[in-house]
Scaffold this active site. Structure first.
Site, PDB file in Angstrom:
ATOM      1  N   GLU A  33     -11.837 -13.490   6.412  1.00 21.68           N
ATOM      2  CA  GLU A  33     -11.609 -12.328   5.530  1.00 21.68           C
ATOM      3  C   GLU A  33     -12.897 -12.027   4.774  1.00 21.68           C
ATOM      4  O   GLU A  33     -13.484 -12.899   4.155  1.00 21.68           O
ATOM      5  CB  GLU A  33     -10.457 -12.616   4.561  1.00 21.68           C
ATOM      6  CG  GLU A  33     -10.286 -11.615   3.442  1.00 21.68           C
ATOM      7  CD  GLU A  33     -10.144 -10.166   3.898  1.00 21.68           C
ATOM      8  OE1 GLU A  33      -9.253  -9.874   4.696  1.00 21.68           O
ATOM      9  OE2 GLU A  33     -10.957  -9.317   3.457  1.00 21.68           O
ATOM     10  N   GLY A  38      -4.790 -10.580   1.360  1.00 26.99           N
ATOM     11  CA  GLY A  38      -3.766  -9.580   1.036  1.00 26.99           C
ATOM     12  C   GLY A  38      -4.150  -8.177   1.480  1.00 26.99           C
ATOM     13  O   GLY A  38      -3.298  -7.295   1.541  1.00 26.99           O
ATOM     14  N   GLY A 174      -4.167  16.684   0.769  1.00 21.27           N
ATOM     15  CA  GLY A 174      -3.304  15.888   1.647  1.00 21.27           C
ATOM     16  C   GLY A 174      -1.998  15.576   0.944  1.00 21.27           C
ATOM     17  O   GLY A 174      -1.973  14.822  -0.029  1.00 21.27           O
ATOM     18  N   GLY A 245      -5.544  10.740   5.107  1.00 21.69           N
ATOM     19  CA  GLY A 245      -5.234   9.741   6.139  1.00 21.69           C
ATOM     20  C   GLY A 245      -6.228   8.598   6.083  1.00 21.69           C
ATOM     21  O   GLY A 245      -7.094   8.561   5.197  1.00 21.69           O
ATOM     22  N   HIS A 414      31.876  -2.419  -6.470  1.00 18.02           N
ATOM     23  CA  HIS A 414      31.894  -1.286  -7.397  1.00 18.02           C
ATOM     24  C   HIS A 414      31.499  -1.748  -8.791  1.00 18.02           C
ATOM     25  O   HIS A 414      31.909  -2.825  -9.197  1.00 18.02           O
ATOM     26  CB  HIS A 414      33.298  -0.678  -7.450  1.00 18.02           C
ATOM     27  CG  HIS A 414      33.436   0.404  -8.473  1.00 18.02           C
ATOM     28  ND1 HIS A 414      32.947   1.680  -8.245  1.00 18.02           N
ATOM     29  CD2 HIS A 414      33.952   0.409  -9.727  1.00 18.02           C
ATOM     30  CE1 HIS A 414      33.190   2.427  -9.321  1.00 18.02           C
ATOM     31  NE2 HIS A 414      33.797   1.677 -10.237  1.00 18.02           N
TER      32      HIS A 414
END
Ligand code: FAD
Length: 437
Positions: A33, A38, A174, A245, A414
């Site tokens: 990473e 994350g 967008g 996007g 309920h």
């Protein structure tokens, strides 16, 4: 260095979940990473936006406190503190992922990975070798030609998750999910917002009736939505969020010369790329850039890399949008269902007719259940309180091809919101009990 069974490039939802699943299956795994564990979801996406929306929703609700018998006439929101809280939430979740990876005995290497060839990844001076490779490098915000994100006039979603003074005006280019999330946040903060959407409608992929209602809600919140409109940056004044996007992250994997599908890496339904032994998951490949899609694809890629034969399908992907009230949806929209089937049946139930919604003061919106001619549930769309949670039950129905009768005859506790889903299913059968069918 000992050869790993699986190396994973990218520690976002696709990558870290693939790592955990592979380790559960007994593989020796390394995760590479370049930034924070994350990925987008935890650091710059799903979680930070929701941590901020939790604050702006509460702030909006406090403005209605009088109607609940509570005096709260001096409400104020401090965006700096909201962002600090968001950062704390993110920090804790990143720590949680680190803990999970360590407990699963997964080696984590922090640094930018460059794939040299199948089974060989270079991270600085280090070379990691593995039998299989899972690519999960995710995506980054896309911009308009000739426009750079300068953190001042032109911003991407990452920028708006860091503290900056609340702008008086915000243009949002967008009207997709990310743009509408920020419209939701900043309208609550008092910013004057204009959303520019080039397509004829905002929120592509959302049921048309729900979009119509959301537009009314946005109008009431003084969010100006201009559809079929291309924004001209030259005419912009104030700050502009560009949320048109996201682009898959291909840097570091070029040497593999993978087959592409438009801007994404091509994979088959087993998450295999065009190169043997190399899998790809998440935003890098996805037709639906969602964290839960990345999770599921990560699990499938890990299992298949270790001899499994599972497949991924986009047929039943639920999603939630955190407008206020929320949107939750799964399966076909009404338009899609009409195109596919000769006869469809629709049942609806408004939250205003539901006891719990009245008690909680959350009466806006409705639930819509769509079935084919044989009463098989093919789509559920909710605009209303806790819609993003409620859609979970509908997902079980659509995924398992349940019939309307099965949902209608599963009676609910309920007073709860799922009673509304049961009532909408009853309405397909013209048997709703709390509205006139
Ligand atoms: P990412 O999360 O992008 O992770 C990829 C990781 O790979 C990153 O950590 C990156 O640093 C690393 N990386 C890239 N290249 C390299 C390299 N060469 N070497 C080492 N590491 C590398 N989805 C939802 O389902 N629900 C939501 O509510 C939602 N809200 C969102 C809100 C916003 C504002 C945004 C931007 C996104 C949102 N998403 C949401 C989408 C979601 O965040 C993504 O679909 C998800 O993060 C994709 O996961 P991924 O693992 O494919 O990629």
């Amino acid at each position: 260095m000992e050869k790993y069974d699986i190396a994973i490039l990218g520690g976002g939802p696709g990558g870290y979940i693939a790592a955990i699943r592979a380790a559960q299956l007994g593989a020796k795994v390394v995760l590479i990473e370049k930034d924070k564990l994350g990925g987008t979801c935890i650091n710059r996406g799903c979680i930070p936006t929701k941590a901020i929306i939790a604050c702006t929703n509460l702030y909006e609700k406090m403005q209605k406190a009088e109607s609940f018998g509570i005096s709260a006439n001096k409400t104020a929101i401090d965006l700096k503190k909201v962002i600090d809280r968001k950062n704390e939430v993110v920090k804790k979740l990143v720590k949680g992922i680190d803990f999970l990876l360590r407990k699963n005995k997964i080696d984590v290497i922090f640094g930018t990975g460059k794939v040299l060839e199948a089974g060989k990844v270079e991270i600085g001076k280090l070379i990691v070798e593995s039998r299989k490779l899972i690519l999960a490098t995710g995506s980054s915000p896309a911009s308009l030609p000739g426009i750079n994100f300068d953190k001042d006039n032109f911003l991407c979603s990452d920028d708006l998750l860091e503290y900056r003074p609340i702008p008086e005006k915000l243009n949002i280019i967008g009207g997709g999910v990310i743009g509408i999330h920020f419209a939701q946040i900043y309208s609550a903060l008092g910013t004057e917002i204009t959303v520019y959407e080039a397509l004829p409608e905002i929120l592509a992929g959302v049921d048309e009736e729900i979009v119509g209602e959301v537009k009314k809600i946005l109008k009431r919140k003084k969010v100006n939505v201009l559809t079929g409109t291309n924004f001209d940056p030259a005419k912009s004044s104030g700050k502009t969020l560009i949320s048109i996007g996201r682009t898959p992250n291909l840097i570091g994997i070029e040497a593999l010369n993978l087959k592409m599908e438009k801007r994404s890496v091509w994979v088959n339904e087993k998450m295999e790329t065009s190169v043997s032994g190399i899998y790809a998951v998440g935003d890098l490949v996805s037709k639906k850039m969602l964290a839960h899609v990345a999770y599921e694809q990560g699990v499938i890629a890990a299992e298949n890399a270790l001899g499994g034969s599972r497949t991924f399908s986009y047929d039943c992907v639920p999603f939630g949008i955190y407008t206020h009230p929320e949107i939750g949806a799964v399966g076909m929209t009404e338009k899609e269902a009409r195109e596919k089937y000769q006869n469809i049946k629709i049942g609806k139930f408004p939250f205003i007719a539901l006891g719990i919604a009245k008690a909680m003061g959350e009466i806006e919106g409705f639930i819509k259940v769509i079935s084919d001619e044989n009463n098989r549930i093919v789509g559920v769309h909710i605009l209303g309180p806790e819609a993003t949670d409620q859609i979970g039950m509908a997902t079980i129905a659509v995924k398992n091809g349940l019939k309307v009768e099965q949902l209608a005859e599963t009676f609910q506790s309920h007073p709860t919101y799922p009673e509304g889903l049961q009532e909408a299913a009853l309405n397909v059968l013209k048997r709703s009990l709390h509205i006139i069918n």
